[in-house]
Design an enzyme around this catalytic site. Structure first.
Site, PDB file in Angstrom:
ATOM      1  N   SER A 289       0.817  -1.207   0.000  1.00 18.15           N
ATOM      2  CA  SER A 289       0.000   0.000   0.000  1.00 18.15           C
ATOM      3  C   SER A 289       0.860   1.271   0.000  1.00 18.15           C
ATOM      4  O   SER A 289       1.501   1.583  -0.993  1.00 18.15           O
ATOM      5  CB  SER A 289      -0.951  -0.032   1.198  1.00 18.15           C
ATOM      6  OG  SER A 289      -1.939   0.959   1.090  1.00 18.15           O
ATOM      7  N   ASP A 300       9.748   5.252 -10.685  1.00 21.08           N
ATOM      8  CA  ASP A 300       9.340   5.785 -11.981  1.00 21.08           C
ATOM      9  C   ASP A 300      10.061   7.081 -12.316  1.00 21.08           C
ATOM     10  O   ASP A 300      10.340   7.365 -13.485  1.00 21.08           O
ATOM     11  CB  ASP A 300       7.824   6.024 -11.996  1.00 21.08           C
ATOM     12  CG  ASP A 300       7.051   4.731 -12.228  1.00 21.08           C
ATOM     13  OD1 ASP A 300       7.693   3.667 -12.303  1.00 21.08           O
ATOM     14  OD2 ASP A 300       5.803   4.782 -12.336  1.00 21.08           O
ATOM     15  N   LYS A 314      -0.630  -4.394  -3.125  1.00 20.40           N
ATOM     16  CA  LYS A 314      -1.935  -3.854  -2.730  1.00 20.40           C
ATOM     17  C   LYS A 314      -2.095  -2.485  -3.389  1.00 20.40           C
ATOM     18  O   LYS A 314      -1.680  -1.474  -2.848  1.00 20.40           O
ATOM     19  CB  LYS A 314      -2.057  -3.727  -1.214  1.00 20.40           C
ATOM     20  CG  LYS A 314      -3.418  -3.204  -0.754  1.00 20.40           C
ATOM     21  CD  LYS A 314      -3.484  -3.113   0.758  1.00 20.40           C
ATOM     22  CE  LYS A 314      -4.831  -2.533   1.178  1.00 20.40           C
ATOM     23  NZ  LYS A 314      -5.011  -1.136   0.769  1.00 20.40           N
TER      24      LYS A 314
END
Length: 453
Positions: A289, A300, A314
């Site tokens: 999460s 990224d 998750k």
């Protein structure tokens, strides 16, 4: 069953499901189903062998309905709702373990560092088959949590099955006040810091900024290891703010749901502080999460090297909706996406460098520890499918000379760091990477540039 309970039940079902009705046929089917439910409930009341507690039956029906959706949607009684608020504020009483339901079995996701469960050797992937002798097979997640918690000093016995054991074993643990210390930091060696975030609660961002600010005053950071292993997540806004500390621009995470309210984009903001030092983020199958939001954003944007093993996966957002009399409904309302628009639901964040954790060497007479089993979102029943799967802190200031107590503390810190590095191969690898990146940057700065007059 009283008229008021029946009226509330009908109102509850209609309010939750009416927004889902896209056509007249769906509405007709909905009311037919509600009529069937009411008829079954009436028959249970009239003919069941024992007198029925209507509230208990309704709660069971609600739990069953939510359990058919995904592993993270759940009904919370007023007591459960209060316990959730305690967790996010920083403490609770219990044995210190994050749990989930996997294949119908209560399973440990991650013990919280320094708690009774951690000290007794509970591992990710351990199956908890009994609590105080009671089978957990039919328990809901919230029921199991309630049984594991209790007053400080009381004991609870859990029966654990581990894949390499022939028979389950009992562990008797004494409940403690579990202070959820969100942030810990240390200096690994001059210039290289270590920052661990164990969960995301209301004070996490402040604690991270305090650690980086205080420890970075006298000696600038040359590299930082951010440890998110076994971090099960927590508050979304805190995860976003932590990622923002290390990013100056760009998307951190976006969420997409069925309705406009769930379409959100969170972006980074420049804050004027230096944060361009090399960064390595440690993750494992217990990173879920919020910790995946941070790792995904830094990966990224190529701000950090992600090292370890694939994360839990998750990639969904839960909203807590209040119900009458203090109860609450935790409902999955959206999925979140990394800056590159990738959902990690049930797939997880894949590290840039895959480095499994090797068990630390055992003392003589002890059996070698097996590597922990990886439990991730995709292993949970009814998990949301991914429609597009993709194939501490800065150095501390020097102690004042002549202070004997400070000297002893420094020696003890060096000993603790040395021991930790010896037992944690992932941490050792991360430190080697930071040294290499710093050395390469130094060499680059020393290379003379050619000038032509």
């Amino acid at each position: 069953m009283t008229r008021s309970l029946l009226a509330f039940l009908l109102l509850f079902f209609v309010s939750i499901t009416s927004v889902q009705a896209d056509s007249g046929k769906q509405e007709r089917d909905l009311y037919q189903d509600l009529e069937t439910f009411a008829n079954v409930l009436t028959l249970i009341q009239q003919y069941y062998v024992d007198e029925v507690n209507s509230s208990k039956v309704i709660t069971g029906a609600i739990n069953g309905m939510l359990g058919s959706l995904d592993p993270h949607s759940a009904y919370m009684t007023a007591e459960d709702f209060k316990a959730l608020e305690e967790e996010t504020s920083g403490s609770f009483t219990g044995i210190g373990i994050e749990i989930s339901i996997r294949d119908g079995v209560l399973t440990a996701v991650a013990p919280i560092e320094g708690t009774p469960a951690d000290r007794q050797g509970i591992r990710p992937g351990d199956q908890i088959v009994r609590i105080n002798g009671e089978l957990t097979k039919t328990m809901t997640l919230m029921e199991a949590v309630k049984k594991l918690r209790g007053e400080v000093g009381t004991k609870v016995t859990i029966t654990v099955h581990r894949s390499e054991w022939k028979e389950p074993r009992d562990f008797t643990l004494t409940r403690e006040a579990i202070p959820l210390v969100s942030v810990n930091s240390m200096t690994l060696e001059p210039g290289f810091g270590y920052l661990r975030i164990s969960n995301f609660q209301t004070s996490t961002t402040k604690d991270v900024l305090d650690a980086l600010g205080v420890r970075g005053k006298k000696r600038p950071l040359q590299g930082l290891i951010l440890d998110l292993r076994n971090n099960p997540g927590g508050l979304l806004d805190q995860a976003v703010k932590v990622a923002d500390i290390f990013l100056d621009k760009g998307v951190i995470v976006s969420t997409k749901g069925r309705y406009k309210e769930e379409q959100m984009i969170f972006e980074a903001h420049p804050d004027g502080t230096r944060n361009d030092y090399p960064l390595v983020v440690l993750v494992n199958s217990g990173s879920a999460s919020g910790s995946e939001i941070v790792a995904g954003a830094l990966q990224d944007h190529k701000r950090a090297i992600i090292l370890g093993t694939t994360t839990f996966g998750k990639g969904s957002v839960q909203t807590v909706l209040p119900l009458p009399e203090g109860a609450g409904l935790r409902l999955t309302t959206a999925k979140y996406y990394t800056p590159n628009g990738i959902s990690i639901q049930a797939t997880g964040i894949k590290p840039d460098m895959v480095v499994p954790l090797n068990p630390p060497p055992q003392e003589k007479g002890n059996a070698p520890a097996a590597a922990p089993r990886n439990i991730r979102e995709k292993d949970l029943p009814n998990h949301l499918k991914n429609e597009a799967s993709r194939s501490g802190a800065g150095p501390s200031s020097d102690k004042e000379p002549g202070n004997q107590e400070a000297t002893f503390e420094k020696v003890d810190e060096i000993h603790q760091v040395s021991k930790r590095l010896e037992q944690d191969n992932q941490l050792r690898t991360a430190l080697i990477i930071l040294r290499s990146l710093h050395l390469a940057a130094d060499q680059q700065r020393k290379v003379p540039t050619n000038s032509h007059e």
